[in-house]
Design an enzyme around this catalytic site. Sequence first.
Site, PDB file in Angstrom:
ATOM      1  N   HIS A  31       0.855  -1.114   0.087  1.00  0.00           N
ATOM      2  CA  HIS A  31      -0.381  -0.105  -0.388  1.00  0.00           C
ATOM      3  C   HIS A  31       0.935   0.895   0.047  1.00  0.00           C
ATOM      4  O   HIS A  31       0.473   2.231  -0.639  1.00  0.00           O
ATOM      5  CB  HIS A  31      -0.779   0.058   1.501  1.00  0.00           C
ATOM      6  N   LYS A  65     -16.763  -7.335   9.062  1.00  0.00           N
ATOM      7  CA  LYS A  65     -17.276  -7.097  10.567  1.00  0.00           C
ATOM      8  C   LYS A  65     -16.464  -7.508  11.637  1.00  0.00           C
ATOM      9  O   LYS A  65     -16.420  -7.400  13.328  1.00  0.00           O
ATOM     10  CB  LYS A  65     -17.978  -8.384  10.968  1.00  0.00           C
ATOM     11  N   ARG A  68      -1.963  -5.979  -8.228  1.00  0.00           N
ATOM     12  CA  ARG A  68      -0.834  -7.805  -8.013  1.00  0.00           C
ATOM     13  C   ARG A  68      -0.962  -8.309  -8.782  1.00  0.00           C
ATOM     14  O   ARG A  68       0.173  -8.406  -9.775  1.00  0.00           O
ATOM     15  CB  ARG A  68      -0.752  -7.775  -6.929  1.00  0.00           C
ATOM     16  N   SER A 125      -3.169  -7.461   2.595  1.00  0.00           N
ATOM     17  CA  SER A 125      -3.065  -7.730   4.567  1.00  0.00           C
ATOM     18  C   SER A 125      -3.831  -8.889   5.208  1.00  0.00           C
ATOM     19  O   SER A 125      -3.131  -9.002   5.996  1.00  0.00           O
ATOM     20  CB  SER A 125      -4.406  -6.393   4.602  1.00  0.00           C
TER      21      SER A 125
END
Length: 169
Positions: free
Chosen positions: A18, A42, A90, A128
């Site tokens: 990022h 969530k 990517r 991530s």
Amino acid sequence: MIRRAIYPGSFDPVTNGHLDLIERCARLFDEVIVAVLMNGSKHPFFTAEERVGLLREVVPVSNVQVESFDGLLVEYAKERGASVIIRGIRAIADYEYELQMALMNRRLNPGIETIFLLPAEPYSYLSSRLVKEVFSLGGSMAGLVHPLVEERMRAKVAVTPSPRSKQED
Ligand code: PNS
């Protein structure tokens, strides 16, 4: 005319991939808004406030602002005067999802263009989700995230030791 781009994402957590993309955006546009989605997952690792705070600490360039947003991305981009949405691709696996999202955003607001950027090659497999998996299994985070991100991840699990059942990107 000031060219302002918006780089949206979950950034849970922000990775070196990022950061590489943010630097590329900052070279191409006068102003860049890194927009953190507030209510995406969530079960986020970091709250939206924590992600925004962390990004502000590790983003190395001055023409970048970090904000959070909720609701439709194109509405937020319009509100903030951004005519370009930046997304990173990517590998080919990213393309289908990104294409759908870009075309839906174009349908919702034809005045906003999506531009895809490629991260530096060492980050082409970095996500991530994988960062959280490697972290949870005790693997080395060197080169994957900024040292401050690793530090905050360690601090976070030190105060909330329960294992996370759901790992999301
Ligand atoms: O980092 P991510 O999770 O791949 O980012 C996804 C994000 C935040 C760009 C996407 O979920 C988004 O734009 N959400 C806002 C809601 C929206 O506008 N949906 C319609 C777009 S198709």
